[in-house]
Design an enzyme around this catalytic site. Structure first.
Site, PDB file in Angstrom:
ATOM      1  N   GLU A 169      10.561  16.964  14.464  1.00 43.53           N
ATOM      2  CA  GLU A 169      10.910  16.724  13.065  1.00 43.53           C
ATOM      3  C   GLU A 169      10.108  17.690  12.206  1.00 43.53           C
ATOM      4  OE1 GLU A 169      11.488  12.967  10.072  1.00 43.53           O
ATOM      5  OE2 GLU A 169       9.679  12.994  11.301  1.00 43.53           O
ATOM      6  N   GLU A 180      10.268   1.981  10.259  1.00 45.56           N
ATOM      7  CA  GLU A 180      11.258   3.006   9.921  1.00 45.56           C
ATOM      8  C   GLU A 180      10.524   4.330  10.009  1.00 45.56           C
ATOM      9  OE1 GLU A 180      13.187   5.755   8.711  1.00 45.56           O
ATOM     10  OE2 GLU A 180      12.732   5.079   6.668  1.00 45.56           O
ATOM     11  N   GLY A 222      -4.631   1.328   5.248  1.00 47.03           N
ATOM     12  CA  GLY A 222      -3.474   0.735   5.913  1.00 47.03           C
ATOM     13  C   GLY A 222      -3.841   0.093   7.232  1.00 47.03           C
ATOM     14  N   CYS A 257      13.692  11.331   6.116  1.00 49.55           N
ATOM     15  CA  CYS A 257      13.688  11.007   7.549  1.00 49.55           C
ATOM     16  C   CYS A 257      15.078  11.117   8.159  1.00 49.55           C
ATOM     17  CB  CYS A 257      13.112   9.609   7.766  1.00 49.55           C
ATOM     18  SG  CYS A 257      13.933   8.324   6.807  1.00 49.55           S
ATOM     19  N   LYS A 299       0.851  -1.185   0.000  1.00 47.44           N
ATOM     20  CA  LYS A 299       0.000   0.000   0.000  1.00 47.44           C
ATOM     21  C   LYS A 299       0.889   1.238   0.000  1.00 47.44           C
ATOM     22  CE  LYS A 299      -1.509   2.783   2.886  1.00 47.44           C
ATOM     23  NZ  LYS A 299      -1.381   4.017   2.032  1.00 47.44           N
TER      24      LYS A 299
END
Length: 483
Positions: free
Chosen positions: A385, A251, A213, A285, A177
């Protein structure tokens, strides 16, 4: 509805139910692009059962040599469509076309080749003695079963290649997906899997969003989940997976420090550091988004940083050149703008960039390349982030202070060290809490493990580590291998 966006289930292209859909827009122009269908629970069930049937009806006993041939076929199929991939990626996520060609597509092919190479090495055998003098005491690596693969939009082909190549070689069947924002890349990849003659049911594609998902994560027939995306979504997936004892590779996000010691090669270190932060418009990332600088070179670094950052230019995705493209969508644009404003409000000094679009841009999700200095550890921009072209610069006194600041963070994906002293480099590498460390701009070797610690997730991708993430370990005592 974009009729080219179809699911690929059990070797057939299936028009989605399209009960749910999302409107997508061109990141560079904000023009309407298409309506993307979002997979339903019934379609997820269909894909999951297809993958389960394929696994139980022969794929779990398939020869590694056969899977390697299919992987080589896939590499050839992607290579044949490299320009089409580059154009689609550029259009979907706004990456400049040259960046798409040289980095987005090439990175994916590189990972697939590294996976193939790793599987061929004798030391990476899937069935081998525990010790050379004890042949009847063996360790077998066997496919976990059906894998759910959920990938992000920022490196849409690369992340798919990392997961699919490893899952294929491991002996798993799978449902991919991709992000709804990069669905066309996912569809073209599925066409390459079809061209590679991967047996029906071994690979399935579902177009969808987070709700899709979640249905994949919860499905009872799934054995292992490999997810790349936000830490928030990864935490939710881990919680759901734990209920069914599903294995996970996560991850997730990062806030990677870049340590510049006073004996580093200064101009190069600053140039590389800014490039690694601004690469892919900061939407990586492992971006080196926190530059920690020894107090003895701090003023020089600020001067160099301002000069280098000012050379960065924004540009349209379809133009040739090394300019920077837009962010993916309005949500991300607004979030980065808000964090830049927060940095200003909390007292960080703006060296370059700031709020608003770059000069000359009245539309599109373009962000000014931004550098903050005199950033303290308590500031939001030092801890969150940002996922945009925003660099923070702070000073440290010595290696103890540098490591303390670097590790004082929820994330632990990557770290970067710049020094001319091997002992300093080694000490920093040992003390930094990160899954990957690069010294003096050295790139990771092909097949080197990719992944982090803490809120950056767990598990590793790439090379043999990526393959093992989809395999169970079986210990056998008293029987030699007869194959």
């Amino acid at each position: 509805m974009d009729t080219s966006l179809q699911h690929y289930i059990d070797g057939r292209w299936i028009t989605p139910d399209a009960t749910r859909h999302v409107a997508l827009f061109n990141p560079a122009t904000e023009a309407f692009r298409c309506r993307c269908p979002l997979g339903t629970a019934a379609e997820v069930d269909q894909a999951a059962m297809s993958a389960r049937n394929a696994f139980e009806n022969g794929w779990n006993e398939s020869e590694l040599s056969h899977r390697l041939v299919l992987l080589e076929n896939l590499i050839l199929a992607i290579d044949d469509k490299r320009e089409e991939f580059a154009q689609i990626i550029s259009n979907e996520i706004g990456a400049p076309i040259e960046f798409s060609r040289k980095h987005q597509v090439e990175a994916a092919l590189g990972h697939l080749r590294a996976t193939s190479d790793a599987a061929k090495k004798p030391e990476n055998s899937f069935d081998a003695p525990v010790q050379s003098d004890m042949p009847s005491h063996r360790v077998r690596y066997e496919a976990m079963g059906v894998a759910t693969l959920i990938t992000p939009w920022n490196w849409p082909l690369n992340q798919v290649a990392l997961k699919v190549g490893a899952a294929l070689i491991s002996g798993c069947t799978m449902i991919l997906k991709p992000s709804e924002f990069s669905s066309q890349t996912g569809v073209l990849f599925a066409k390459c899997m079809e061209a590679a003659q991967v047996p029906k049911g071994v690979f399935n594609l579902i177009i969808g969003d987070g709700e899709t998902g979640q249905a994949l994560t919860q499905h009872e027939t799934i054995d292992v989940i490999s997810f790349t995306g936000s830490t928030r979504a990864g935490r939710s997936i881990a919680q759901i997976a734990a209920l069914g004892f599903k294995r996970t590779t996560l991850e997730l996000g990062g806030k990677s420090p870049n340590l510049l010691f006073d004996d580093c090669e200064l101009p190069l270190a600053v140039q590389q550091g800014i490039a690694h932060c601004f690469r892919n418009s900061g939407q990586s990332c492992n971006a080196a988004s926190r530059m920690l600088v020894h107090e003895g070179i701090y003023k020089k670094v600020l001067t160099l940083s301002g000069q280098i950052a000012e050379t960065y230019r924004n540009g349209a995705a379809d133009l040739t050149g090394t300019h920077m493209g837009p962010l993916i969508n309005r949500t991300q644009f607004d979030r980065v703008q808000d964090l830049i404003q927060t940095g200003i409000d909390e007292g960080a000094r703006l060296l370059t960039g700031g709020i608003g679009r770059p000069d000359g841009f009245t539309e599109g999700f373009h962000i000014k390349p931004t550098v903050f200095v005199d950033v303290t550890p308590d500031m939001s921009i030092a801890r969150e982030e940002i996922f945009g072209p925003v660099l923070t610069i702070s000073k440290f006194i010595d290696i103890d202070d540098a490591v303390l600041q670097a590790n004082d963070c929820a994330y632990g994906l990557a770290a970067y060290v710049q020094t001319g002293n091997e002992k300093t480099a080694d000490e920093a590498c040992r003390r930094l809490r990160a899954g990957m460390i690069q010294v003096n701009g050295t790139s990771r070797a092909p097949g080197a493990p990719f992944g982090g610690v803490k809120a950056s997730g767990h598990g590793r991708e790439a090379g043999i580590w990526g393959i093992r993430a989809f395999q169970d370990v079986k210990s056998i005592s008293g029987a030699r291998s007869c194959f």
